[in-house]
Design a protein around this motif. Structure first.
Motif, short mmCIF file in Angstrom:
data_model
loop_
_atom_site.label_atom_id
_atom_site.label_comp_id
_atom_site.label_asym_id
_atom_site.label_seq_id
_atom_site.Cartn_x
_atom_site.Cartn_y
_atom_site.Cartn_z
N GLN A 90 0.85 -1.19 0.00
CA GLN A 90 0.00 0.00 0.00
C GLN A 90 0.89 1.25 0.00
N VAL A 91 0.59 2.15 -0.93
CA VAL A 91 1.37 3.38 -1.05
C VAL A 91 0.79 4.44 -0.14
N GLN A 92 1.67 5.07 0.64
CA GLN A 92 1.25 6.21 1.46
C GLN A 92 2.24 7.34 1.28
N LEU A 93 1.70 8.54 1.13
CA LEU A 93 2.51 9.75 1.03
C LEU A 93 2.04 10.70 2.13
N VAL A 94 2.94 11.11 2.99
CA VAL A 94 2.58 11.94 4.13
C VAL A 94 3.38 13.24 4.08
N GLU A 95 2.67 14.34 3.86
CA GLU A 95 3.33 15.65 3.78
C GLU A 95 3.44 16.29 5.16
N SER A 96 4.42 17.13 5.31
CA SER A 96 4.57 17.93 6.52
C SER A 96 5.40 19.17 6.17
N GLY A 97 5.41 20.12 7.08
CA GLY A 97 6.25 21.30 6.90
C GLY A 97 5.54 22.57 6.50
N GLY A 98 4.25 22.49 6.26
CA GLY A 98 3.52 23.70 5.91
C GLY A 98 3.37 24.63 7.10
N GLY A 99 2.86 25.83 6.84
CA GLY A 99 2.66 26.78 7.92
C GLY A 99 2.41 28.17 7.40
N LEU A 100 2.52 29.14 8.31
CA LEU A 100 2.29 30.54 7.99
C LEU A 100 3.62 31.28 8.02
N VAL A 101 3.93 31.98 6.92
CA VAL A 101 5.16 32.76 6.85
C VAL A 101 4.85 34.12 6.23
N HIS A 102 5.74 35.06 6.45
CA HIS A 102 5.62 36.37 5.82
C HIS A 102 6.22 36.35 4.42
N THR A 103 5.83 37.31 3.63
CA THR A 103 6.42 37.45 2.29
C THR A 103 7.94 37.50 2.39
N GLY A 104 8.59 36.73 1.53
CA GLY A 104 10.05 36.65 1.53
C GLY A 104 10.60 35.53 2.39
N GLY A 105 9.75 34.89 3.15
CA GLY A 105 10.20 33.82 4.02
C GLY A 105 10.41 32.50 3.29
N SER A 106 10.78 31.49 4.06
CA SER A 106 11.08 30.17 3.49
C SER A 106 10.37 29.08 4.28
N LEU A 107 10.09 28.00 3.59
CA LEU A 107 9.57 26.79 4.20
C LEU A 107 10.15 25.60 3.46
N ARG A 108 10.26 24.48 4.16
CA ARG A 108 10.64 23.23 3.51
C ARG A 108 9.56 22.20 3.76
N LEU A 109 8.96 21.74 2.68
CA LEU A 109 7.95 20.69 2.77
C LEU A 109 8.63 19.33 2.63
N SER A 110 8.09 18.36 3.34
CA SER A 110 8.58 16.99 3.26
C SER A 110 7.44 16.07 2.87
N CYS A 111 7.79 15.05 2.12
CA CYS A 111 6.83 14.01 1.73
C CYS A 111 7.47 12.66 2.03
N ALA A 112 7.05 12.05 3.11
CA ALA A 112 7.57 10.74 3.50
C ALA A 112 6.75 9.66 2.80
N ALA A 113 7.44 8.82 2.03
CA ALA A 113 6.75 7.81 1.24
C ALA A 113 6.95 6.42 1.83
N SER A 114 5.91 5.60 1.71
CA SER A 114 6.00 4.19 2.05
C SER A 114 5.27 3.40 0.97
N GLY A 115 5.77 2.20 0.69
CA GLY A 115 5.18 1.38 -0.35
C GLY A 115 5.64 1.73 -1.73
N ILE A 116 6.53 2.69 -1.84
CA ILE A 116 7.05 3.13 -3.13
C ILE A 116 8.42 3.76 -2.89
N MET A 117 9.34 3.53 -3.84
CA MET A 117 10.68 4.10 -3.70
C MET A 117 10.75 5.42 -4.44
N VAL A 118 11.10 6.49 -3.75
CA VAL A 118 11.09 7.82 -4.36
C VAL A 118 12.17 7.97 -5.42
#
Length: 115
Positions: free
Chosen positions: A1-29
């Motif tokens: 069974q393939v599962q993709l789980v995102e994380s890392g979102g949020g609230l930032v001001h203009t010009g800011g940075s974020l890093r999103l992650s997608c942890a996968a199982s059941g499939i090789m990225v």
């Protein structure tokens, strides 16, 4: 069974940075194409960035030079580094994979950029 789980979102001001992650199982990225999509309120879901099995990447024009997609085989995780964020980047971001003739989606993570 393939599962993709995102994380890392949020609230930032203009010009800011974020890093999103997608942890996968059941499939090789590193074997199958992986991508990040986003959907803003009232708009269609759009492709933001993709990485194929060879590591080639492509981006929607609006994020070129600001966003970077990458992957870590040891963690079986795909990342989206987002810099110089703008209010128009506000959306729910989804991880995507295509394998065995099917598409797989994560549950999404909200990114909000305040002006």
């Amino acid at each position: 069974q393939v599962q993709l789980v995102e994380s890392g979102g949020g609230l930032v001001h203009t010009g800011g940075s974020l890093r999103l992650s997608c942890a996968a199982s059941g499939i090789m990225v590193t074997i199958y194409p992986m991508g990040w999509y986003r959907q803003a309120p009232g708009k269609q879901r759009e492709l933001v960035a993709k990485i194929n099995s060879r590591g080639f990447t492509n981006y929607v024009d609006s994020v070129k030079g600001r966003f970077t997609i990458s992957r870590d085989s040891s963690k079986n995780t795909v990342y989206l580094q987002m810099n110089s964020l703008k209010p128009e980047d506000t959306a729910v971001y989804y991880c995507n994979s295509q394998a065995w003739g099917r598409e797989y989606w994560g549950q999404g993570t909200q990114v909000t950029v305040s002006s």
